[in-house]
Structure formats: structure tokens, C-alpha cells
Motif scaffolding. Structure first.
Motif, PDB file in Angstrom:
ATOM      1  N   GLU A  65       0.840  -1.186   0.000  1.00 34.32           N
ATOM      2  CA  GLU A  65       0.000   0.000   0.000  1.00 34.32           C
ATOM      3  C   GLU A  65       0.881   1.243   0.000  1.00 34.32           C
ATOM      4  OE1 GLU A  65      -2.769  -0.514   3.226  1.00 34.32           O
ATOM      5  OE2 GLU A  65      -3.648  -2.298   2.311  1.00 34.32           O
ATOM      6  N   PHE A  66       0.296   2.366  -0.369  1.00 37.30           N
ATOM      7  CA  PHE A  66       1.082   3.585  -0.555  1.00 37.30           C
ATOM      8  C   PHE A  66       1.838   3.982   0.713  1.00 37.30           C
ATOM      9  CE2 PHE A  66      -0.922   5.862  -4.459  1.00 37.30           C
ATOM     10  CZ  PHE A  66      -0.727   4.718  -5.212  1.00 37.30           C
ATOM     11  N   ARG A  67       1.179   3.875   1.861  1.00 37.84           N
ATOM     12  CA  ARG A  67       1.835   4.304   3.099  1.00 37.84           C
ATOM     13  C   ARG A  67       3.009   3.396   3.447  1.00 37.84           C
ATOM     14  NH1 ARG A  67      -2.570   1.256   4.538  1.00 37.84           N
ATOM     15  NH2 ARG A  67      -2.494   0.018   6.462  1.00 37.84           N
ATOM     16  N   HIS A  68       2.927   2.126   3.044  1.00 45.10           N
ATOM     17  CA  HIS A  68       4.021   1.192   3.296  1.00 45.10           C
ATOM     18  C   HIS A  68       5.217   1.490   2.396  1.00 45.10           C
ATOM     19  CE1 HIS A  68       0.663  -1.768   4.664  1.00 45.10           C
ATOM     20  NE2 HIS A  68       0.993  -0.916   5.621  1.00 45.10           N
ATOM     21  N   ILE A  69       4.952   1.783   1.134  1.00 43.38           N
ATOM     22  CA  ILE A  69       6.045   2.112   0.212  1.00 43.38           C
ATOM     23  C   ILE A  69       6.737   3.396   0.662  1.00 43.38           C
ATOM     24  CG2 ILE A  69       6.654   2.668  -2.171  1.00 43.38           C
ATOM     25  CD1 ILE A  69       4.285   1.035  -3.100  1.00 43.38           C
ATOM     26  N   LYS A  70       5.950   4.349   1.121  1.00 39.37           N
ATOM     27  CA  LYS A  70       6.529   5.609   1.600  1.00 39.37           C
ATOM     28  C   LYS A  70       7.525   5.348   2.727  1.00 39.37           C
ATOM     29  CE  LYS A  70       5.192   9.848   4.063  1.00 39.37           C
ATOM     30  NZ  LYS A  70       5.550   9.486   5.445  1.00 39.37           N
ATOM     31  N   GLN A  71       7.149   4.513   3.686  1.00 38.39           N
ATOM     32  CA  GLN A  71       8.049   4.199   4.794  1.00 38.39           C
ATOM     33  C   GLN A  71       9.270   3.428   4.316  1.00 38.39           C
ATOM     34  OE1 GLN A  71       7.032   6.412   6.938  1.00 38.39           O
ATOM     35  NE2 GLN A  71       7.171   5.031   8.681  1.00 38.39           N
ATOM     36  N   LEU A  72       9.066   2.493   3.415  1.00 40.21           N
ATOM     37  CA  LEU A  72      10.177   1.717   2.869  1.00 40.21           C
ATOM     38  C   LEU A  72      11.204   2.628   2.203  1.00 40.21           C
ATOM     39  CD1 LEU A  72      11.567  -0.932   1.934  1.00 40.21           C
ATOM     40  CD2 LEU A  72      10.019  -0.925  -0.034  1.00 40.21           C
ATOM     41  N   VAL A  73      10.722   3.557   1.394  1.00 46.39           N
ATOM     42  CA  VAL A  73      11.624   4.469   0.690  1.00 46.39           C
ATOM     43  C   VAL A  73      12.343   5.377   1.679  1.00 46.39           C
ATOM     44  CG1 VAL A  73      11.736   6.399  -0.934  1.00 46.39           C
ATOM     45  CG2 VAL A  73      10.307   4.412  -1.452  1.00 46.39           C
ATOM     46  N   HIS A  74      11.581   5.974   2.578  1.00 47.03           N
ATOM     47  CA  HIS A  74      12.151   6.966   3.495  1.00 47.03           C
ATOM     48  C   HIS A  74      13.161   6.357   4.464  1.00 47.03           C
ATOM     49  CE1 HIS A  74      12.321  10.633   5.856  1.00 47.03           C
ATOM     50  NE2 HIS A  74      12.095   9.930   6.950  1.00 47.03           N
ATOM     51  N   LEU A  75      12.812   5.221   5.047  1.00 49.73           N
ATOM     52  CA  LEU A  75      13.645   4.653   6.107  1.00 49.73           C
ATOM     53  C   LEU A  75      14.763   3.754   5.587  1.00 49.73           C
ATOM     54  CD1 LEU A  75      10.822   3.718   8.654  1.00 49.73           C
ATOM     55  CD2 LEU A  75      12.397   5.656   8.797  1.00 49.73           C
ATOM     56  N   ALA A  76      14.529   3.055   4.490  1.00 48.57           N
ATOM     57  CA  ALA A  76      15.505   2.061   4.027  1.00 48.57           C
ATOM     58  C   ALA A  76      16.169   2.418   2.706  1.00 48.57           C
ATOM     59  CB  ALA A  76      14.835   0.686   3.917  1.00 48.57           C
ATOM     60  N   LEU A  77      15.382   2.710   1.680  1.00 51.36           N
ATOM     61  CA  LEU A  77      15.961   2.840   0.344  1.00 51.36           C
ATOM     62  C   LEU A  77      16.812   4.094   0.178  1.00 51.36           C
ATOM     63  CD1 LEU A  77      13.112   1.500  -1.964  1.00 51.36           C
ATOM     64  CD2 LEU A  77      15.035   0.298  -0.931  1.00 51.36           C
ATOM     65  N   VAL A  78      16.389   5.199   0.757  1.00 46.38           N
ATOM     66  CA  VAL A  78      17.195   6.423   0.644  1.00 46.38           C
ATOM     67  C   VAL A  78      18.597   6.212   1.221  1.00 46.38           C
ATOM     68  CG1 VAL A  78      17.448   8.786   1.498  1.00 46.38           C
ATOM     69  CG2 VAL A  78      15.297   8.066   0.450  1.00 46.38           C
ATOM     70  N   PRO A  79      18.735   5.669   2.447  1.00 41.52           N
ATOM     71  CA  PRO A  79      20.097   5.405   2.947  1.00 41.52           C
ATOM     72  C   PRO A  79      20.847   4.365   2.118  1.00 41.52           C
ATOM     73  CG  PRO A  79      18.510   5.391   4.755  1.00 41.52           C
ATOM     74  CD  PRO A  79      17.717   5.405   3.492  1.00 41.52           C
ATOM     75  N   LEU A  80      20.148   3.348   1.623  1.00 45.61           N
ATOM     76  CA  LEU A  80      20.822   2.333   0.808  1.00 45.61           C
ATOM     77  C   LEU A  80      21.423   2.956  -0.449  1.00 45.61           C
ATOM     78  CD1 LEU A  80      18.291  -0.627   1.161  1.00 45.61           C
ATOM     79  CD2 LEU A  80      20.677  -0.643   1.912  1.00 45.61           C
ATOM     80  N   VAL A  81      20.713   3.896  -1.056  1.00 46.58           N
ATOM     81  CA  VAL A  81      21.233   4.578  -2.244  1.00 46.58           C
ATOM     82  C   VAL A  81      22.375   5.519  -1.868  1.00 46.58           C
ATOM     83  CG1 VAL A  81      20.678   6.271  -4.041  1.00 46.58           C
ATOM     84  CG2 VAL A  81      19.095   4.392  -3.560  1.00 46.58           C
ATOM     85  N   LYS A  82      22.197   6.266  -0.800  1.00 47.46           N
ATOM     86  CA  LYS A  82      23.196   7.263  -0.401  1.00 47.46           C
ATOM     87  C   LYS A  82      24.549   6.645  -0.066  1.00 47.46           C
ATOM     88  CE  LYS A  82      20.543  11.123   1.564  1.00 47.46           C
ATOM     89  NZ  LYS A  82      20.241  11.849   2.832  1.00 47.46           N
ATOM     90  N   PHE A  83      24.538   5.502   0.604  1.00 43.95           N
ATOM     91  CA  PHE A  83      25.774   4.986   1.182  1.00 43.95           C
ATOM     92  C   PHE A  83      26.340   3.765   0.466  1.00 43.95           C
ATOM     93  CE2 PHE A  83      23.660   7.347   4.577  1.00 43.95           C
ATOM     94  CZ  PHE A  83      24.702   8.158   5.018  1.00 43.95           C
ATOM     95  N   CYS A  84      25.694   3.310  -0.589  1.00 42.64           N
ATOM     96  CA  CYS A  84      26.211   2.149  -1.313  1.00 42.64           C
ATOM     97  C   CYS A  84      27.506   2.521  -2.037  1.00 42.64           C
ATOM     98  CB  CYS A  84      25.177   1.655  -2.319  1.00 42.64           C
ATOM     99  SG  CYS A  84      25.688   0.162  -3.207  1.00 42.64           S
ATOM    100  N   PRO A  85      28.594   1.778  -1.829  1.00 40.54           N
ATOM    101  CA  PRO A  85      29.849   2.055  -2.550  1.00 40.54           C
ATOM    102  C   PRO A  85      29.634   1.933  -4.059  1.00 40.54           C
ATOM    103  CG  PRO A  85      30.233   0.550  -0.707  1.00 40.54           C
ATOM    104  CD  PRO A  85      28.749   0.666  -0.867  1.00 40.54           C
TER     105      PRO A  85
END
Length: 614
Positions: free
Chosen positions: A320-340
Motif C-alpha cells: 500500500e502507498f503508506r508502506h512504500i513511503k516508509q520503505l523508501v524513506h527509512l531504508a531505500l534512501v540510505p541504501l542509495v546514499k551509502f552504497c559504494p
């Protein structure tokens, strides 16, 4: 000597007061706090220290004696065994000690973390509970029926998240032995704990995500299906209504809502308990992955990317939309930022492609419905409410805008300067554009040094991302649009700097046209200067290599060839970007018959982006 002891006393009282006040503010009984602290060796240790020894005023001294930890540990274990100390209360006290340890140096942090986390790891890594409860979604139903173990899992996950947040290095907290090793920085104190926490956590998240798969959902008990629906508190939050006041011992979710952590003491979980458990595990689980990603190599080179991708993306289409929002905000943004950068291929392509592909389709459908019918029709409210109720429409639009902005934020992260340092500046790119095509670089040359270059080299990944950018110009949300423009700017730069014909055609035709269309929306008035600037860059640096910008301008209703030639002559007479932007703005206003609402002169612009005109 007297002054040193006074300072030590103040330090001790401050740290002790912090532990007590933190626990007490969360509703922990004062008698429990006293019995815990007074039955440890804390006070006797302090008295012995001040009477017999002299120390520098260093927080490490509070943790210099192993008896302190042993005393606290034995007391907490005893109180928990006697039923006086709930797991939630133990976690609150544990967090208080983490606060104190964070000022005491790396070695002391590691010792405190070992004391707090070792008992949890012994239970968490047992194969029996994983085989019984994490093999599939049906077994997860059995876990939710085992109240005591359900809350034990919950508190293990949430405390690990707190430990990650509270641990690490602060200015001035590095001990001399670590700070002297400039070429070999000290390892983060939580690194050694990732290996036992993450594998079961990923299995747990995967099982939770699978609950929303239609084939699984229809076979679930009614109580579990009801727990998967949005709560009344969440609905009220979307509507901006007052929050329900809960007891002091309440856990706060990432969106600010709360629930009573004393629920673990009840014998049977109800629908609300299961809902809060699912939500808490999901949010804290995402947060753990995001916080772990900030550790860089220690995470990305030691964790199997396939297990992370499978857990997060296997059922992304059912989220659901609210779940994807949390996934992106809490997990995916840091994964993109800090991936070598040398691991982008292994991690990011398979992680981002299913997300953007699904989100592009979902957002396109919901925005089309909102703009045409006034109803966003998001999946979160299916089965909850129906009809044309105004409250439903408001909640749907809020959910749609929240996800749109979060996805556009992720797009802006892709374009972050730190991830794209190899992309030339506009001035450098402009010089290249004046030369023949043999002087420009291949797009593949940027694949390992620029995140946007990496994305554009992966066609399957690039297409949904670029489509989101194009369609965002037509969505009436200036906040989302402002986040997309940075990515559009880098795409333009790479089109100027490379010889990729397909990319250049996209920028000169699709993007140029979409930007002009975006200027017809009043909601984009706040970023109109940036949009005109993008039009200028495309025309100035690419119109000599592709005919589309001229053709698009000539297709506008109120322009003639003479007008365009006069515009080009005016551009040739000035090298000032500001003046060139003004010429572009004037041309666009004239060419459209003053139909560009974002450029219309207003004495006061007050754009409300959360209300769509019906």
C-alpha cells in the motif's frame, strides 16, 4: 583535587538523572527505577571511586569497572524473572544506559552493547523459532497467536533499532588509542551485531510483506485481515484531526502516532495489537536496514544483497502507498546514499527497478484518477470505506501526495552532488557542446562515477524513472516537482556532455515539451524560475544538435518563425545566463498567448498544493 571530585560528582549525577528521567518519562514505575539503580553497584562504585582514587573528568571512568555492568545486569535479570520488569521497561532502561555509554568511548560502548544484546542474540538466532514462525505467511499467523513470543520479537527488533541510533562516534568521544589511528578508523560498535540480527529480520519482513499478496490474504483469519487495514488513528492523522491521548508508556511510530507498550502483559492479542505489531516490526525493520547502510562497507560487503532485495521487493506490487513511503524513506534512501560505487550493480539495479516500475504505474493511475474524477483511488483504503465521502477523498489525496513526494525525494537523492561529482559543470558541458560529436564522451564513461550516469546506462531502470520525471510536470504538487528538477538538471547535463543520441532526443523532445506543459500549472509558480532555466539550458546547448526544441517552440499557438529568429539573435548578443533566462521567459509567455499560469505576474502567490480543484 576538590574541584575534580565535584566535576566527577556532577557528571555522575547528570548521567544517573538522565537514565532515571528517561525511564520515568516513559511511565516506568518509580519503585522499579529505584530498585534497579539502588541494587546495583553504581552508588557504591561511585563512592569508592571518589574516596580512594583520582580520575580525570572523563565519562569513561563511569564504565571502568566491570562490576558495574554485572550488577546492573544481574538486577535487571532478577527483576524481569520476578515479573517486575517488562521487556518494554527493560528496553527503556537499556536505552538510557546506551545514552550514558555513548559519551564514554568506543570500548565502553562495545562492552555495554555486548551486555545488552548478547542475551537477545541467543534467542534471536535459534533456528527453532525461525522454522516454526518464518517459513511462510501462514506460520506468521501462528506467531501472532503466541502472545509472549510475539512481543519478545517486537522488543528485540525495536531495541536493536535504538541501539543503532544510540551507538556510534561523537565529537570528542573517540579514545586516544582510536583517534591516533588515522589510517585505520575504529569500527562502529554495532558492526559485529549485524550478522546475527539481519538474516532473521529479513525473513520476518519478507513474511510480513507476503501477507498483502491476494492469494495469501484471502486465506488469512478474519482478525489478521482486519489488522492489516488502516486504523482509526491513522485515518484521523491523515485528516489532520486530534491525536488520541495514550498512557506515558507508549511507543512512538516514525509518523508520530503511538501505542501502549504495556500491551505485552495482556494474555491475548486483539486486532489492534496485531496491527501495531505488524506496523512496528515493519517500521523498525526498515529503519534497521537504513541505519545499517550508513555503516558503508561493513554492511554492503558483508550482507547478501539478494536476501535484502528479495525481502523488500518480492511483493512490492502488493504494498500500500503508506508502506512504500516508509520503505523508501527509512531504508531505500540510505541504501542509495551509502552504497559504494563499485557495488551499485550488485545492489541498486535490482533493488530500484521493481520499485520504480511499480510506483510509476501506480502513481500514474492514481494521479490520472484524481485529476479527472477528483478521487485518487489508492490501495490503502480498499475495503475500509467506499462511496463519495469527502473524508475518503481527502485521505486518498493525502496518501497519494505523500508517496509522490517521497518518490521524488528519492529521485533527488539519485541526483545528489556527492553521488555525481564526475559530471561536468554546465559551463564545462557547454564548451564541449560547441565542438563536434567526436569530442564528447560516451554515456558509459559515467556509469561508475555518477549515480545518474549509472541509472541512465541501465535502460530498464532508467525508463520508469524518466517517465516519473516527465509525468510529475503534470501533477499538481509543487513540492514533488521541486525535488524532481535536480534530477532533470543532471539528465540535461549528461545529454550535453555525451554522444548518446537516445538520451539527447529524450531531453530535446520529451523533457523540453513536458517542462513547457508544466509551466501551464499555477501550482508550479514557486519553481517557475528553475523550469525556465532548464528550458534555457536545453535550447542553448542542444538545439544545434537536435531540431526538436525549435520545432516544439514553433508548434506553440502564438509564435512565428520571425519571433523565433529574433529570440535566437537576442540570445547571441548576451552571455549572461540571467538575461538569457529572461529572453526565454518572454518568448514562452508570448508564444503561448500568456497561457502559462506559472509565469503569470501576481502580486502575491499563494499556492495550495494539498487541494485539487474539482
Amino acid at each position: 583535587m576538590h574541584d575534580k571530585r565535584n566535576l566527577e560528582k556532577k557528571l555522575f549525577l547528570r548521567t544517573l538523572r538522565e537514565a532515571v528521567s528517561r525511564a520515568f518519562s516513559h511511565g516506568l514505575l518509580f519503585s522499579t527505577i529505584l530498585s534497579l539503580l539502588l541494587n546495583t553497584h553504581f552508588l557504591s562504585y561511585y563512592l569508592a571511586m571518589t574516596r580512594t582514587r583520582t580520575y580525570d573528568t572523563n565519562p569513561e571512568e563511569l564504565y571502568a569497572d566491570g562490576d558495574v555492568d554485572e550488577g546492573i545486569a544481574s538486577t535487571m535479570t532478577y527483576l524481569q524473572t520476578e515479573g517486575v520488569l517488562l521487556r518494554a521497561e527493560q528496553n527503556l532502561l537499556g536505552e538510557a544506559f546506551l545514552v550514558m555509554a555513548s559519551s564514554a568511548g568506543v570500548q565502553q560502548q562495545q562492552e555495554v552493547l555486548l551486555w545488552l544484546l548478547e542475551p537477545l542474540s541467543k534467542q534471536w538466532t535459534q533456528s527453532e523459532w525461525q522454522e516454526a514462525y518464518l517459513t511462510d505467511s501462514t506460520s506468521l499467523v501462528r506467531l501472532c497467536a503466541d502472545t509472549q513470543f510475539m512481543w519478545s520479537v517486537f522488543h528485540t527488533v525495536t531495541f536493536f533499532e535504538k541501539a543503532l541510533k544510540r551507538s556510534g562516534f561523537r565529537k570528542g568521544s573517540m579514545s586516544s588509542e582510536n583517534s591516533s589511528k588515522t589510517n585505520s578508523p575504529a569500527e562502529h560498535p554495532m558492526v559485529s551485531h549485524l550478522s546475527w540480527m539481519l538474516p532473521p529480520l529479513l525473513k520476518l519482513l519478507r513474511a510480513i510483506h507476503a501477507l498483502w499478496s491476494p492469494s495469501v490474504t484471502q486465506a488469512l483469519p478474519g482478525e489478521m485481515r482486519a489488522a492489516m487495514l488502516m486504523s482509526d488513528v491513522e485515518k484521523a492523522s491523515l485528516l489532520g484531526e486530534g491525536k488520541t491521548k495514550l498512557p506515558k508508556g507508549a511507543l512512538t511510530f516514525h509518523d508520530g502516532s503511538q501505542f501502549d507498550i504495556s500491551r505485552e502483559a495482556y494474555s491475548e492479542p486483539n486486532e489492534a495489537d496485531i496491527r501495531n505489531w505488524l506496523r512496528g516490526i515493519r517500521d523498525s525493520g526498515y529503519s534497521i536496514l537504513g541505519l545499517s547502510a550508513t555503516l558503508g562497507d561493513s554492511f554492503f560487503r558483508c550482507v547478501d544483497p539478494h536476501s535484502v532485495i528479495l525481502a523488500l521487493m518480492e511483493n512490492v506490487q502488493q504494498m500500500e502507498f503508506r508502506h512504500i513511503k516508509q520503505l523508501v524513506h527509512l531504508a531505500l534512501v540510505p541504501l542509495v546514499k551509502f552504497c559504494p560505487s563499485d557495488l551499485w550493480d550488485a545492489w541498486l539495479e535490482k533493488l530500484l527497478h521493481p520499485l520504480f516500475l511499480h510506483v510509476w504505474q501506480a502513481l500514474t493511475s492514481s494521479w490520472s484518477s484524481l485529476l479527472r474524477e477528483g478521487k485518487a483511488k489508492v490501495p490503502d483504503l480498499h475495503g475500509v470505506l467506499a462511496g463519495s465521502d469527502l473524508k475518503v477523498e481527502v485521505m486518498e489525496e493525502k496518501l497519494l501526495r505523500d508517496l509522490t513526494r517521497e518518490i521524488c525525494s528519492l529521485c533527488s537523492v539519485l541526483a545528489a552532488p556527492g553521488l555525481n561529482a564526475a559530471v561536468p559543470s554546465l559551463e564545462q558541458a557547454g564548451q564541449v557542446s560547441q565542438m563536434d560529436d567526436s569530442s564528447v564522451r560516451d554515456l558509459a564513461a559515467f556509469a561508475s562515477t555518477s549515480m545518474v550516469g549509472f541509472v541512465l546506462n541501465k535502460k530498464d531502470l532508467a525508463i520508469p524513472i524518466l517517465k516519473i520525471c516527465i509525468e510529475a510536470f503534470g501533477w499538481t504538487d509543487s513540492e514533488a516537482m521541486s525535488k524532481v528538477t535536480s534530477l532533470c538538471g543532471l539528465v540535461i547535463l549528461l545529454a550535453i556532455s555525451t554522444d548518446n543520441v537516445e538520451l539527447r532526443e529524450f531531453v530535446c523532445k520529451d523533457l523540453f515539451s513536458a517542462i513547457i506543459q508544466g509551466l501551464t500549472l499555477e501550482s508550479n509558480a514557486i519553481i517557475s524560475a528553475e523550469l525556465v532555466g532548464l528550458c534555457r539550458e536545453i535550447f542553448i546547448y542542444l538545439s544545434n544538435r537536435d531540431p526538436s526544441p525549435r520545432q516544439i517552440l514553433l508548434s506553440l499557438p502564438c509564435i512565428t518563425l520571425q519571433d523565433l529568429l529574433a529570440f535566437e539573435e537576442a540570445l547571441s548578443k548576451t552571455g549572461s545566463p540571467k538575461e538569457q533566462k529572461q529572453h526565454m521567459k518572454s518568448l514562452l509567455i508570448m508564444a503561448t498567448g500568456n497561457k502559462l499560469k506559472a509565469l503569470a505576474t501576481q502580486k502575491a502567490v499563494n499556492v495550495i498544493t494539498n487541494v485539487t480543484s474539482k
